[in-house]
Scaffold this active site. Sequence first.
Site, mmCIF file in Angstrom:
data_model
loop_
_atom_site.group_PDB
_atom_site.id
_atom_site.type_symbol
_atom_site.label_atom_id
_atom_site.label_comp_id
_atom_site.label_asym_id
_atom_site.label_seq_id
_atom_site.Cartn_x
_atom_site.Cartn_y
_atom_site.Cartn_z
ATOM 1 N N LYS A 67 5.176 19.554 -32.806
ATOM 2 C CA LYS A 67 4.573 18.300 -32.326
ATOM 3 C C LYS A 67 4.382 18.258 -30.812
ATOM 4 O O LYS A 67 3.373 17.756 -30.332
ATOM 5 C CB LYS A 67 5.424 17.093 -32.753
ATOM 6 C CG LYS A 67 5.356 16.782 -34.244
ATOM 7 C CD LYS A 67 6.141 15.508 -34.564
ATOM 8 C CE LYS A 67 6.287 15.322 -36.067
ATOM 9 N NZ LYS A 67 6.959 14.068 -36.419
ATOM 10 N N ASP A 103 3.741 8.205 -35.914
ATOM 11 C CA ASP A 103 5.150 8.003 -36.289
ATOM 12 C C ASP A 103 5.685 6.650 -35.810
ATOM 13 O O ASP A 103 6.472 6.002 -36.512
ATOM 14 C CB ASP A 103 6.030 9.114 -35.703
ATOM 15 C CG ASP A 103 5.934 10.411 -36.499
ATOM 16 O OD1 ASP A 103 5.588 10.369 -37.693
ATOM 17 O OD2 ASP A 103 6.209 11.480 -35.903
#
Length: 278
Positions: A67, A103
């Site tokens: 990420k 997220d």
Amino acid sequence: LELGVIGLIGDPVAHSLSPAFQQAAFDALGLPIRYELWETPADAFPERLQRIRAGAALGANVTVPHKERAFGAMDTVSDVARRIGAVNTVVRRGQSLHGDNTDAHGFVVPLLERGIALGDVHAVVVGAGGAARAVIVALLTAGARQVTVVNRTAERAERLATELDDARLRARPMTALDTLAPEAGLLVNATALGWADHDAPVTAEVMHMWAADALAYDLTYRDTPFLRLARAAGLETLDGLGMLVHQGARSFALWTNQAAPVDLMWQAAIAARAMRGG
Ligand code: NAP
């Protein structure tokens, strides 16, 4: 319509529930898109992005351990991805790659659905990795009164607090958890410990110090030792499946420009988790 492809870039990826609920959503809306698992070791990561750029896919999800690296490899990024410093959703725009992070959104929705007023909350976040960062950014953006981060490796929590630079955020040592308990209404497990069957980052003793109306939230999308200890201490609990579904729903909307069929994705995720026996 031409068949489109979207994949999950990570290592490992075989355990993921994303194909189950993303594919169910594409199929339900009649979108000719296939969701694939792209196990990608570090040395294959640049080529993976290059292939997407060249038109081999519409976009991707990104998970552990890529990420942060994905964030640095995008042509453009959203504000929230920049604040978090990580990208979990890639959207190809022509030959350039746009990075976003869903997220934080995924984390907040299940709290709002429970009617938890984040503007008034004092949250304690255990963990200082990528997921903790997204959670902390989400809480601060939602107006949390105070966010305290604790982590096994204390320096990592301190670095995170320094980098995010917000007067409402502070790092404390793990040993401060007992004194924090009476003050805080939300305890988040953002460590990777949820996948281990016997360990929790908080002891049963500390769990019992928490106020009875506090909520224990584990980002792991299964029942965990942390959640079992919390229930035994009489706390409300929430696992990470809602976060997973809502981050995925936001990614779906970014790829397709259509509203995600969230209820259907939720049902598919529950079914896939049950099949796994989790
Ligand atoms: P990460 O960057 O690798 O961070 C791992 C964190 O766990 C660090 O704070 C680490 O502490 C801590 N940790 C690991 N083993 C530990 C142990 N034995 N005792 C105490 N602390 C320990 O991972 P991440 O990407 O942040 O992911 C963390 C968790 O969130 C994973 O379980 C992941 O599945 C979950 N997650 C869920 C969603 C969702 O949608 N539900 C989304 C993202 C992530 P140190 O710094 O001391 O090593």
